[in-house]
Design a protein around this motif. Structure first.
Motif, mmCIF file in Angstrom:
data_model
loop_
_atom_site.group_PDB
_atom_site.id
_atom_site.type_symbol
_atom_site.label_atom_id
_atom_site.label_comp_id
_atom_site.label_asym_id
_atom_site.label_seq_id
_atom_site.Cartn_x
_atom_site.Cartn_y
_atom_site.Cartn_z
ATOM 1 N N GLN A 37 0.823 -1.207 0.000
ATOM 2 C CA GLN A 37 0.000 0.000 0.000
ATOM 3 C C GLN A 37 0.861 1.263 0.000
ATOM 4 O O GLN A 37 0.469 2.281 -0.562
ATOM 5 C CB GLN A 37 -0.924 0.010 1.218
ATOM 6 C CG GLN A 37 -1.956 -1.086 1.193
ATOM 7 C CD GLN A 37 -2.777 -1.114 2.465
ATOM 8 O OE1 GLN A 37 -2.630 -0.266 3.334
ATOM 9 N NE2 GLN A 37 -3.646 -2.103 2.576
ATOM 10 N N TYR A 38 2.010 1.213 0.641
ATOM 11 C CA TYR A 38 2.884 2.385 0.737
ATOM 12 C C TYR A 38 3.647 2.640 -0.556
ATOM 13 O O TYR A 38 3.958 3.771 -0.889
ATOM 14 C CB TYR A 38 3.856 2.198 1.905
ATOM 15 C CG TYR A 38 4.688 3.413 2.191
ATOM 16 C CD1 TYR A 38 4.101 4.596 2.616
ATOM 17 C CD2 TYR A 38 6.061 3.390 2.033
ATOM 18 C CE1 TYR A 38 4.857 5.714 2.877
ATOM 19 C CE2 TYR A 38 6.826 4.502 2.298
ATOM 20 C CZ TYR A 38 6.218 5.657 2.727
ATOM 21 O OH TYR A 38 6.967 6.763 2.976
ATOM 22 N N ALA A 39 3.937 1.597 -1.310
ATOM 23 C CA ALA A 39 4.700 1.741 -2.551
ATOM 24 C C ALA A 39 3.849 2.442 -3.601
ATOM 25 O O ALA A 39 2.639 2.295 -3.640
ATOM 26 C CB ALA A 39 5.132 0.370 -3.058
ATOM 27 N N GLY A 40 4.516 3.236 -4.436
ATOM 28 C CA GLY A 40 3.815 3.881 -5.537
ATOM 29 C C GLY A 40 4.075 5.370 -5.607
ATOM 30 O O GLY A 40 5.055 5.882 -5.066
ATOM 31 N N VAL A 84 7.954 9.235 -5.078
ATOM 32 C CA VAL A 84 7.804 7.905 -5.662
ATOM 33 C C VAL A 84 8.502 6.919 -4.731
ATOM 34 O O VAL A 84 9.688 7.078 -4.431
ATOM 35 C CB VAL A 84 8.426 7.838 -7.078
ATOM 36 C CG1 VAL A 84 8.316 6.433 -7.627
ATOM 37 C CG2 VAL A 84 7.762 8.835 -7.999
ATOM 38 N N VAL A 85 7.759 5.932 -4.261
ATOM 39 C CA VAL A 85 8.299 4.911 -3.368
ATOM 40 C C VAL A 85 8.344 3.596 -4.131
ATOM 41 O O VAL A 85 7.326 3.137 -4.648
ATOM 42 C CB VAL A 85 7.445 4.774 -2.092
ATOM 43 C CG1 VAL A 85 7.956 3.643 -1.220
ATOM 44 C CG2 VAL A 85 7.411 6.086 -1.328
ATOM 45 N N THR A 86 9.529 2.992 -4.195
ATOM 46 C CA THR A 86 9.729 1.728 -4.889
ATOM 47 C C THR A 86 10.214 0.694 -3.882
ATOM 48 O O THR A 86 11.153 0.965 -3.129
ATOM 49 C CB THR A 86 10.768 1.889 -6.012
ATOM 50 O OG1 THR A 86 10.364 2.951 -6.868
ATOM 51 C CG2 THR A 86 10.899 0.614 -6.821
ATOM 52 N N ILE A 87 9.589 -0.467 -3.881
ATOM 53 C CA ILE A 87 10.010 -1.564 -3.010
ATOM 54 C C ILE A 87 10.250 -2.773 -3.885
ATOM 55 O O ILE A 87 9.341 -3.260 -4.558
ATOM 56 C CB ILE A 87 8.952 -1.862 -1.940
ATOM 57 C CG1 ILE A 87 8.752 -0.622 -1.066
ATOM 58 C CG2 ILE A 87 9.345 -3.075 -1.115
ATOM 59 C CD1 ILE A 87 7.633 -0.730 -0.081
ATOM 60 N N GLU A 88 11.501 -3.241 -3.885
ATOM 61 C CA GLU A 88 11.889 -4.424 -4.651
ATOM 62 C C GLU A 88 12.620 -5.373 -3.717
ATOM 63 O O GLU A 88 13.749 -5.115 -3.324
ATOM 64 C CB GLU A 88 12.795 -4.032 -5.816
ATOM 65 C CG GLU A 88 12.110 -3.167 -6.860
ATOM 66 C CD GLU A 88 13.051 -2.733 -7.976
ATOM 67 O OE1 GLU A 88 14.234 -3.103 -7.924
ATOM 68 O OE2 GLU A 88 12.597 -2.030 -8.874
#
Length: 100
Positions: A37-40, A84-88
């Motif tokens: 939910q936080y990513a994006g 912009v939050v990216t989680i990989e």
């Protein structure tokens, strides 16, 4: 030390804690759905920057001086920002962009 599942103790930590599970994922999103939910893309945010000079007069635009480390090339103290939050996997990256 004793039996893990005696009447006085709880179940062995290794049986219930995912840190000891060989099949548990290290992926942040797999660990907790909150990360998804936080990513994006977040924004726009309207922000204000203190552009007053030392005598509380509005700061005039000027080129950045790398020796004195001062300069404000913008005429407005109000700007719009986006995040912009990216989680990989186990990596979390947050980038913020400002538009004057």
């Amino acid at each position: 030390m004793g039996n893990c599942s005696s009447m006085l103790t709880k179940q062995c930590l290794g049986l219930s804690d995912p840190r000891y599970d060989q099949n548990a994922s290290n992926d942040l999103i797999d660990q907790d759905g909150l990360w998804k939910q936080y990513a994006g893309f977040w924004g726009p945010f309207v922000e204000r920057r203190n552009t007053l000079s030392e005598d509380n007069a509005p700061r005039k635009p000027s080129f950045y001086n790398p020796v004195q480390k001062v300069g404000w090339p913008y005429t407005s103290d109000v700007f719009t920002s986006y995040r912009v939050v990216t989680i990989e996997g186990t990596r979390f990256k947050s980038s913020k962009f400002y538009f004057y």
